[in-house]
Design a protein around this motif. Structure first.
Motif, PDB file in Angstrom:
ATOM      1  N   ALA A 165      40.954 112.350 -78.034  1.00 52.71           N
ATOM      2  CA  ALA A 165      40.184 111.106 -78.069  1.00 52.71           C
ATOM      3  C   ALA A 165      40.499 110.356 -76.778  1.00 52.71           C
ATOM      4  N   ARG A 166      39.463 109.934 -76.069  1.00 53.21           N
ATOM      5  CA  ARG A 166      39.647 109.305 -74.763  1.00 53.21           C
ATOM      6  C   ARG A 166      38.714 108.104 -74.629  1.00 53.21           C
ATOM      7  N   TYR A 167      39.237 107.074 -73.955  1.00 50.12           N
ATOM      8  CA  TYR A 167      38.429 105.879 -73.694  1.00 50.12           C
ATOM      9  C   TYR A 167      38.641 105.441 -72.247  1.00 50.12           C
ATOM     10  N   ASP A 168      37.543 105.306 -71.510  1.00 54.11           N
ATOM     11  CA  ASP A 168      37.573 104.816 -70.129  1.00 54.11           C
ATOM     12  C   ASP A 168      36.835 103.480 -70.067  1.00 54.11           C
ATOM     13  N   TYR A 169      37.346 102.608 -69.196  1.00 58.69           N
ATOM     14  CA  TYR A 169      36.641 101.342 -68.990  1.00 58.69           C
ATOM     15  C   TYR A 169      36.613 101.004 -67.503  1.00 58.69           C
ATOM     16  N   ASP A 170      35.417 100.664 -67.018  1.00 62.40           N
ATOM     17  CA  ASP A 170      35.209 100.236 -65.639  1.00 62.40           C
ATOM     18  C   ASP A 170      35.050  98.719 -65.645  1.00 62.40           C
ATOM     19  N   PHE A 171      36.039  98.028 -65.085  1.00 67.59           N
ATOM     20  CA  PHE A 171      36.058  96.573 -65.144  1.00 67.59           C
ATOM     21  C   PHE A 171      35.007  95.918 -64.251  1.00 67.59           C
ATOM     22  N   ALA A 172      34.222  96.724 -63.515  1.00 68.96           N
ATOM     23  CA  ALA A 172      33.089  96.153 -62.776  1.00 68.96           C
ATOM     24  C   ALA A 172      32.118  95.473 -63.731  1.00 68.96           C
ATOM     25  N   ALA A 173      32.082  95.937 -64.983  1.00 67.54           N
ATOM     26  CA  ALA A 173      31.215  95.326 -65.991  1.00 67.54           C
ATOM     27  C   ALA A 173      31.645  93.904 -66.306  1.00 67.54           C
ATOM     28  N   LEU A 174      32.907  93.554 -66.016  1.00 66.70           N
ATOM     29  CA  LEU A 174      33.415  92.202 -66.220  1.00 66.70           C
ATOM     30  C   LEU A 174      33.518  91.428 -64.912  1.00 66.70           C
ATOM     31  N   GLY A 175      32.932  92.003 -63.850  1.00 67.00           N
ATOM     32  CA  GLY A 175      32.976  91.331 -62.558  1.00 67.00           C
ATOM     33  C   GLY A 175      34.222  91.621 -61.750  1.00 67.00           C
ATOM     34  N   ILE A 176      34.942  92.717 -62.079  1.00 67.88           N
ATOM     35  CA  ILE A 176      36.138  93.099 -61.318  1.00 67.88           C
ATOM     36  C   ILE A 176      35.916  94.515 -60.796  1.00 67.88           C
ATOM     37  N   PRO A 177      35.077  94.687 -59.768  1.00 66.15           N
ATOM     38  CA  PRO A 177      34.828  96.034 -59.252  1.00 66.15           C
ATOM     39  C   PRO A 177      36.092  96.633 -58.646  1.00 66.15           C
ATOM     40  N   GLY A 178      36.233  97.946 -58.809  1.00 61.80           N
ATOM     41  CA  GLY A 178      37.385  98.647 -58.259  1.00 61.80           C
ATOM     42  C   GLY A 178      38.493  98.893 -59.259  1.00 61.80           C
ATOM     43  N   LEU A 179      38.486  98.182 -60.385  1.00 58.62           N
ATOM     44  CA  LEU A 179      39.521  98.335 -61.403  1.00 58.62           C
ATOM     45  C   LEU A 179      39.002  99.220 -62.529  1.00 58.62           C
ATOM     46  N   VAL A 180      39.717 100.314 -62.810  1.00 59.61           N
ATOM     47  CA  VAL A 180      39.324 101.247 -63.865  1.00 59.61           C
ATOM     48  C   VAL A 180      40.558 101.617 -64.686  1.00 59.61           C
ATOM     49  N   SER A 181      40.330 101.996 -65.934  1.00 56.89           N
ATOM     50  CA  SER A 181      41.445 102.386 -66.803  1.00 56.89           C
ATOM     51  C   SER A 181      41.033 103.544 -67.688  1.00 56.89           C
ATOM     52  N   THR A 182      42.030 104.340 -68.090  1.00 63.47           N
ATOM     53  CA  THR A 182      41.824 105.469 -69.000  1.00 63.47           C
ATOM     54  C   THR A 182      42.987 105.532 -69.973  1.00 63.47           C
TER      55      THR A 182
END
Length: 421
Positions: A332-349
């Motif tokens: 089970a995996r979840y990725d989030y791209d914080f560009a959707a919150l206005g913070i481009p360049g920040l990603v998490s897994t």
């Protein structure tokens, strides 16, 4: 410093430089990569020997120079690619080596530095390209495993053809390799999971491969068929299917693959029997990406691969492979791209993988091996200012098993790629 023999096909560079396309289409980049790697081990459970150290921990600085020329004008174009690699020790110590960042010398101490220069000649006719020399293939049967300080390279020949729209044909023969923590050439070995042991085989100087990938349905669907032979050790067939489907605000995805492997030629590693299946299903919306995966091993062995490479198996990660004999695993995996919150360049897994049904054994007899792993990755690329394009990645891993080493792992990677021209 080692130089590849691939330049043997070459032609006078000065003569090529006079041709416009060779220089005008050339590119060169320098990547700076600072890498800290730490693995803490606990006692081994199972039938393998006790771990001879409690920690592998090193810190190093890498420099990766990539040059790619354009092609000389004419029906047949000629060019040259080159790669320069340099690794420098920043911190290590006897008893903490073996991270894969640095070579370990005979006295058990990490080398202060190591370097390599490789060159490949290339020839292009229409949409078909031939390369001979230093190669970095990225194939389903030999995945580009750039997971340490410096990437591995191979020496041989490859051909890629895209004459038909959507169809990519590839083939080649590799004769030697330079591993991620080595400077010289060496023959290739296989890593084969057998019981609770991952064993390295004798070496060979031939890895042959051929494959076809076809993309259609506006490139949303692709299928692949591949064959590989690590001569006198194993041969392997691989079949894949990938699909992406928009559905309103969502994008749904599927990734399926199947390996079939057996012994080859003189059987330097003995009989080999493995069939491996994996599937991944994903759903993406905005900055969110959800994924679930299933993977299963069949046969007497786990999935063989060229040492020391990862594979495209759905549940394989750089710490545990979940590819032992008879193993079944779920992810089970979840990725989030914080560009959707206005913070481009920040990603998490964050991902969790659990496996069981491993055919394991120890002094007390055979038993069911089980393992699990939790990974947390956080990455940020600076978007502006004097540090623009500097990338920072942090990785934390907890991996546990009842038949192999327990691992607590941390990685910190800071990288920057400078375009020279």
């Amino acid at each position: 410093m080692m130089a590849s023999s691939g330049v043997a096909l070459a032609f006078p560079v000065a003569a090529m430089a006079a041709e416009g396309g060779f220089i005008e289409d050339s590119t060169a980049t320098l990547q700076l990569r600072n890498y800290y790697f730490s693995r803490d081990f606990s006692d081994i459970v199972g039938n393998t020997a006790a771990q001879d150290k409690s920690k592998a921990e090193e810190w190093a600085q890498g420099f990766i120079l990539n040059f790619k020329s354009g092609y000389t004008p004419g029906t047949v174009g000629f060019g040259v690619d080159a790669i320069g690699l340099l690794g420098v020790k920043l911190d290590s110590g006897k008893g903490r080596v073996g991270t894969g960042l640095l070579p370990t010398e005979q006295d058990g101490v990490a080398a202060d530095d190591y370097s390599r220069l490789g060159v490949a000649a290339k020839v292009k006719l229409s949409k078909t390209e031939l390369k001979i020399g230093e190669l970095q293939p990225n194939l389903p049967v030999l995945t580009f495993s750039d997971i340490r300080l410096l990437p591995p390279t191979y020496q041989g020949a490859s051909i890629v053809s895209q004459e038909i729209a959507g169809l990519t044909l590839q083939g080649g023969q590799l004769r030697s390799t330079s591993l991620r923590d080595e400077a010289g050439d060496d023959q290739m070995r296989a890593l084969i999971p057998t019981g609770s042991v991952y064993r390295r085989t004798d070496s060979t100087d031939r890895f042959n491969y051929a494959g076809a990938d076809y993309a259609f349905n506006q490139n949303r669907t692709s299928v692949g068929v591949w064959y590989a032979q690590l001569e006198d050790i194993y041969n392997q067939r691989f079949f894949s299917l990938k699909h992406s489907e928009p559905l309103g605000a969502w994008t749904l995805g599927a990734n399926l693959g199947y390996f079939d492997s057996s012994e080859d030629g003189d059987e330097l590693a003995g009989e080999i029997d493995n069939q491996a299946f994996y599937t991944q299903l994903s759903a993406k919306r905005g900055g969110h990406n959800f994924l679930v995966g299933y993977q299963a091993m069949f046969g007497e062995n786990g999935l063989p691969r060229v040492f020391a490479n990862v594979t495209p198996l759905g549940n394989e990660v750089p710490t545990f492979e979940f590819a032992a004999p008879d193993e079944r695993s779920w992810q089970a995996r979840y990725d989030y791209d914080f560009a959707a919150l206005g913070i481009p360049g920040l990603v998490s897994t964050v991902r969790y993988i659990t496996g069981d049904n491993v055919d394991a054994a120890n002094a007390g007899g055979r038993f069911e091996g089980k393992d699990w792993e939790r990974d947390l990755d956080l990455g940020y690329t600076v978007q502006s200012g004097p540090l623009k394009n500097v990338s920072v990645r942090v990785r934390n891993v907890v991996a546990r098993s009842n038949y192999r080493t327990d691992i607590d792992e941390n990685r910190l990677i800071i990288s920057y790629t400078l375009a020279l021209f």
